[in-house]
Design an enzyme around this catalytic site. Sequence first.
Site, PDB file in Angstrom:
ATOM      1  CB  CYS A 462      -9.406   0.385   6.573  1.00 45.90           C
ATOM      2  SG  CYS A 462      -8.624   0.350   4.948  1.00 45.90           S
ATOM      3  CG  HIS A 463     -12.820  -2.258   2.086  1.00 48.61           C
ATOM      4  ND1 HIS A 463     -13.827  -3.191   2.000  1.00 48.61           N
ATOM      5  CD2 HIS A 463     -13.383  -1.064   1.786  1.00 48.61           C
ATOM      6  CE1 HIS A 463     -14.957  -2.598   1.646  1.00 48.61           C
ATOM      7  NE2 HIS A 463     -14.712  -1.303   1.507  1.00 48.61           N
ATOM      8  CB  THR A 464      -6.417  -2.992   4.772  1.00 47.40           C
ATOM      9  OG1 THR A 464      -6.322  -2.241   3.558  1.00 47.40           O
ATOM     10  CG2 THR A 464      -5.150  -3.806   4.955  1.00 47.40           C
ATOM     11  CG  HIS A 484      -4.746   0.157   8.951  1.00 47.84           C
ATOM     12  ND1 HIS A 484      -5.727  -0.789   8.816  1.00 47.84           N
ATOM     13  CD2 HIS A 484      -4.698   0.841   7.783  1.00 47.84           C
ATOM     14  CE1 HIS A 484      -6.247  -0.702   7.607  1.00 47.84           C
ATOM     15  NE2 HIS A 484      -5.654   0.292   6.964  1.00 47.84           N
ATOM     16  CD  GLU A 485      -8.830   4.556   7.592  1.00 52.17           C
ATOM     17  OE1 GLU A 485      -8.686   4.301   6.399  1.00 52.17           O
ATOM     18  OE2 GLU A 485      -9.871   5.071   8.062  1.00 52.17           O
ATOM     19  CB  CYS A 514      13.425   6.665  10.601  1.00 52.88           C
ATOM     20  SG  CYS A 514      14.395   6.324   9.097  1.00 52.88           S
ATOM     21  CB  CYS A 517      16.035   4.542   6.238  1.00 49.84           C
ATOM     22  SG  CYS A 517      14.406   4.942   5.553  1.00 49.84           S
ATOM     23  CB  CYS A 520      13.375   8.595   5.314  1.00 50.97           C
ATOM     24  SG  CYS A 520      12.147   7.603   6.205  1.00 50.97           S
ATOM     25  CB  CYS A 528      10.241   4.582   6.607  1.00 52.21           C
ATOM     26  SG  CYS A 528      11.304   4.567   8.055  1.00 52.21           S
ATOM     27  NE  ARG A 532       6.734  -3.491   5.317  1.00 54.71           N
ATOM     28  CZ  ARG A 532       6.170  -4.657   5.636  1.00 54.71           C
ATOM     29  NH1 ARG A 532       6.297  -5.149   6.850  1.00 54.71           N
ATOM     30  NH2 ARG A 532       5.467  -5.336   4.742  1.00 54.71           N
ATOM     31  CB  CYS A 592      -5.374   3.897   6.049  1.00 56.91           C
ATOM     32  SG  CYS A 592      -5.240   2.705   4.683  1.00 56.91           S
ATOM     33  NE  ARG A 789     -11.823   4.153   5.898  1.00 61.00           N
ATOM     34  CZ  ARG A 789     -11.639   3.418   4.795  1.00 61.00           C
ATOM     35  NH1 ARG A 789     -12.683   2.832   4.219  1.00 61.00           N
ATOM     36  NH2 ARG A 789     -10.433   3.267   4.288  1.00 61.00           N
TER      37      ARG A 789
END
Length: 794
Positions: A462-464, A484-485, A514, A517, A520, A528, A532, A592, A789
């Site tokens: 991903c670009h992130t 993260h993907e 979760c 919280c 959520c 959430c 974090r 993502c 992708r």
Amino acid sequence: MWNLRVRAACPQAVPWMNALRREPGKAAGKLLTRQTGHFAPLVPLSRFASRDFAAVVSRQSDIRSQHQWQPAFVQRRALRHMMAPPELLEIASYRCFGGTLRRFEHISPVLGDCTMRLSAFIPSGAINEKFPGVIWLSGLTCTDENFAQKAGAFEMAEELRLILIMPDTSPRGEGVPDEEPKSYDFGVGAGFYVNATTDEYQKHYNMYDYITQELPPMVSSKLPLITHSGTPKLGIMGHSMGGHGALTIALKNPGSYRSVSAFSPITHPSEVPWGQKAFRLYLGEDQELWKQYDAVELVKQYTGPPMRLLVDQGTADSFLSEQLKPGALKAACDEKGLPLTLRMQPGYDHSYFFITSFIKDHLKFHASFLTGVLRWCPDAGMLPAPSVYSDRQEGQSEEHTDKQQDQEGEAEDQPGDAVSQELECLAAVAFGPNKPLEIVSIQVAPPQKGEVRIKHVAAALCHTDVYTLDGHDPEGLFPCVLGHEASGIVESVGEGVTGFQPGDHVIPCYQAYCGECRFCKRHDINLCTSVRAFTGTGVMAADGKPRFTYNGEPIYHFMGTSSFSEYSVVHAESLAKIRKDAPLEKVSLLGCGISTGWGAVWNTAKVERGSTAAVFGLGAVGLSVVEGLVKAGASQIIAVDLLPSKLELAKKWGATHFINPQELAQGRTVQEEIVDMTEVGADYTFDCTGGVAVMRSALEASARGWGESVVIGVAAAGQEISTRPFQLVTGRSWRGTAFGGWKSKLQLPMLVDLYMSGELKIDEYISHEMKFEDINDAVDILKRGECLRCVLRF
């Protein structure tokens, strides 16, 4: 004699009947028209060539006898049914919330030739526009009119573009047997959606076949229903006896209904008074036969593809403990691993006041799986039972099952007690900004309390990830494992983890859930806070340390996922369990980018049908925004990008207008072009670039007074957005979205369902596939804008 009967019913039919008697195998005549009730040259009678004329005459004689005291127009209608398969005759029509409620009747061969009535709500639409449908099955004593008059469902059905089909609850009319003395829970008005086998009732009481066999083709021929290979696209729901019918019909016909829900269903009729009475009279004493119409028993025997159930039950229902027994259904689903959302609604009873309180939510549930626009989510904290998706799913192909078992075997192929052992594996480590990733062997510690260790099967770039690798992320820590993907298989779980077990198929989620919280618990927020503070600093919550080391030195986590490693340890809150028949290398993309684009349209902007929109940046995220807009019914979709190849892709995805800023006249801005195209500016604009200048253009291209601009792209560290305050004072609004607003654990599995049913694209976004070791080549082609992708296989 037969001629006299036909003359009495419809004199115009005589010449055609004479021709049919002489030459039954030829196109000797035509059918009745709905407008006049008379024969007219429309449809050849050759379609009835297989019918013996004597049988036709006999059938007419039966119908003549049945209607001997009825007016001539009713007798003509009976003659028409003699000549054709069951056909709906409209008897009333009412305008309602822009759509139309229509009421029909027909003669049903399945129900012993009795006259049946049903109602249908059809939303407004263009000529030739078609819609999915939802069948509503009513409860004891009801007719086709109860739901139509009491439920308050039509406004939402109009908004969601759903046809609602409301059949009667039993056969009716002269000759239909009933209980003597009459009672409310058996006979007329109480068909229980079974096929009767006892002598007294088997001719007429075949409501199961009526709903599953006779009704679908009949309504498909009359209503503007979407069909696939001649089969209408349907969901099914009901109340009480009808809830029992909806559940059992869906469970007995895997894959035939895209969605199923129920209000206060009789879940275990074999064990309750209502069901025992009806089953004994309709089916006899064979209790094995009863199980064929018992939802609890059918769940135990279910071998079809994953099926998601929604059930609402009032806690003040006077029939709850004696007749309905929702706990038995939950126990069976938990044991089987079927995803059931059972909501016990405090203080609600068995009446239509209960139904009307929650019918809109049920329609959103059905629309999500019938249209592919997911706008429904279970209540906060309503996670699936641990058994859901944990066992082998039935109904898979042998080839897929073998592949799945190979993957799971690799995940479990570790010596000794895996939970207590450190593992060594390959990872692509970012040792510093603006440096190539290095493929090295790292150590991955066992999961601690509340953690899960997974073996990745595939990861997407991903670009992130690249943005962080280039040093633009204010939370970027080095050295770290990016990514993260991804998708993978649970290898081991830490102390206290109950929702996962080794072998589960999962998608890591950078946006945790979760269920407890404050964030959520809000239905419209997915930010959430449970872990974090730890995912933002690259460590785990149990001890404030990472689980990766290299040469004895710690390697930080990234976004709580760290997918560029064969193995990773994640918080249980950052993991979504999915069905095992979904291809892991494909659904890795849902972690993502494309999920974010869909959610930006459906959750954040809530784009309405007929809206205008502009999308800035046409990578995978931008194209998924285009896809989301198409499915939401946007009337004008303007695609903006510097690369002609990306504009061509947007055209394939459904964009209607295209702008390359480099091709505009000198001094002309993109926002001016969009305002001219739309007259006032777009209703919605989406920035998918992360460039602050583009974010400003997107805002100023939105309509004065109501325009909304959604920021999806992530800007580099230290960047700020700006515009003239007048742009906001005059009614435009700026919004942002994280992971498209999805509540990860609850909704990612449903996005997988929609992909598996063909409602959402994933394969089309995968432009490249590479080995994990070639990850730096994948980074290069992503930077050059040459891929949507790239999926990396471990």
